[in-house]
Design a protein around this motif. Structure first.
Motif, PDB file in Angstrom:
ATOM      1  N   THR A 137      -5.097  -2.277   7.542  1.00 32.52           N
ATOM      2  CA  THR A 137      -4.862  -1.650   6.250  1.00 32.52           C
ATOM      3  C   THR A 137      -5.934  -2.116   5.265  1.00 32.52           C
ATOM      4  O   THR A 137      -6.570  -3.157   5.447  1.00 32.52           O
TER       5      THR A 137
ATOM      6  N   ASP B  45       0.851  -1.190   0.000  1.00 35.38           N
ATOM      7  CA  ASP B  45       0.000   0.000   0.000  1.00 35.38           C
ATOM      8  C   ASP B  45       0.886   1.237   0.000  1.00 35.38           C
ATOM      9  O   ASP B  45       2.096   1.144  -0.205  1.00 35.38           O
ATOM     10  N   SER B  46       0.318   2.415   0.230  1.00 34.49           N
ATOM     11  CA  SER B  46       1.082   3.656   0.150  1.00 34.49           C
ATOM     12  C   SER B  46       2.106   3.792   1.275  1.00 34.49           C
ATOM     13  O   SER B  46       3.103   4.500   1.132  1.00 34.49           O
TER      14      SER B  46
ATOM     15  N   VAL C 259      -5.418  -3.195   2.238  1.00 36.40           N
ATOM     16  CA  VAL C 259      -4.948  -4.399   1.539  1.00 36.40           C
ATOM     17  C   VAL C 259      -5.151  -5.642   2.383  1.00 36.40           C
ATOM     18  O   VAL C 259      -5.738  -6.639   1.928  1.00 36.40           O
TER      19      VAL C 259
END
Length: 272
Positions: A181, A122-123, A183
């Motif tokens: 998260t 992810d980011s 994801v």
């Protein structure tokens, strides 16, 4: 013993005072049923950009605990206060989950045992909770009007031995405040929560963070209440707000009587 349990989904920011103000507004919308247990998500008080900000807040956590205690008395509620930082002398802080009764007394403190040291697509990509957080070690199960409550936090969900240990100590309702998260939530959230409920034959309540946060994190939401049979009783996929459900410990006891898996457990000595 029974009662209603409520999970509040939040989108916490980096300012503790603003997060407390949001909590106060939410508590004004509570149902009138009592006894009532209100569950908050992980990092509800501060979802900071830096570990130093969390540490500094943890130095004055007693002030916020006093505010939470007053809210419990004002609204006549039990409160499972997600996690808050409790600063230690070694420069780290505990991710502490406090359980308050309706008189504002702290009846339990659980310190998150399993820390999220993981790489995620992810980011944020790299999570290293252990850099700033001190792991707890104690399993916590406590009596309440809602049955025996076991306390866990977020990443703990992946470690079934902890949940089995709580069940062996009598847990009937297990709380899992979280900030999953997007994801990992999409991949595993529902599966893990249902598994923990089924294998312990307990209610599982997971109050979650949701949305795009000021610290750059994105969280999955999907606050949920799951029955001891693994059924989803209530869920809030997105947005802020709350879900609730009336607990039925008679149903829980019947499930355990009809399928006595704990008494039939043959690997007890290998568990926590």
């Amino acid at each position: 013993m029974s009662g209603q349990v409520l999970a509040l989904q939040m989108c916490s920011g980096i300012n503790a005072e603003q997060n407390m103000a949001s909590l106060r507004l939410s508590l004004q919308q509570l149902p009138k049923t009592r006894p009532l247990l209100v569950c908050l998500p992980e990092a509800f008080l501060i979802f900071s950009k830096s570990s130093q900000a969390s540490y500094q807040l943890g130095l004055k956590i007693d002030d916020y605990k006093a505010q939470l205690a007053q809210l419990c008395k004002q609204h006549d509620i039990w409160l499972a206060a997600g996690t808050v930082p409790v600063s230690q002398d070694n420069g780290k802080y505990l991710a502490a989950s406090f359980l308050f009764n309706s008189q504002g007394d702290v009846v339990a403190q659980y310190n998150k045992i399993h820390l999220f040291d993981v790489d995620v697509a992810d980011s944020t990509r790299c999570y290293r909770e252990s850099d700033a957080t001190q792991a707890g070690s104690d399993i916590v199960v406590v009596d309440s009007p809602f049955g025996k409550i076991g306390l866990a936090v977020c990443y703990d969900l992946r470690f079934s031995g902890l949940f089995s240990a709580m069940q062996r100590q009598g847990a009937e309702l297990i709380l899992v405040p979280s900030a999953f998260t997007v994801v990992t939530g999409a991949a595993h959230w529902h599966h893990l929560l249902a598994a923990r409920a089924i294998e312990t034959q307990s209610y599982v309540v997971a109050a979650a963070q949701w949305g795009d946060h000021e610290n750059g994190r994105q969280t999955y939401g999907h606050s949920i209440i799951i029955s001891p049979w693994g059924d989803t009783l209530s869920e809030l996929p997105s947005g802020t707000g709350f879900i609730s459900h009336e607990l039925d410990l008679n149903q829980l006891n019947k499930i355990r009587q009809d399928m006595p898996v704990q008494s039939q457990q043959r690997f007890r000595e290998h568990l926590l």
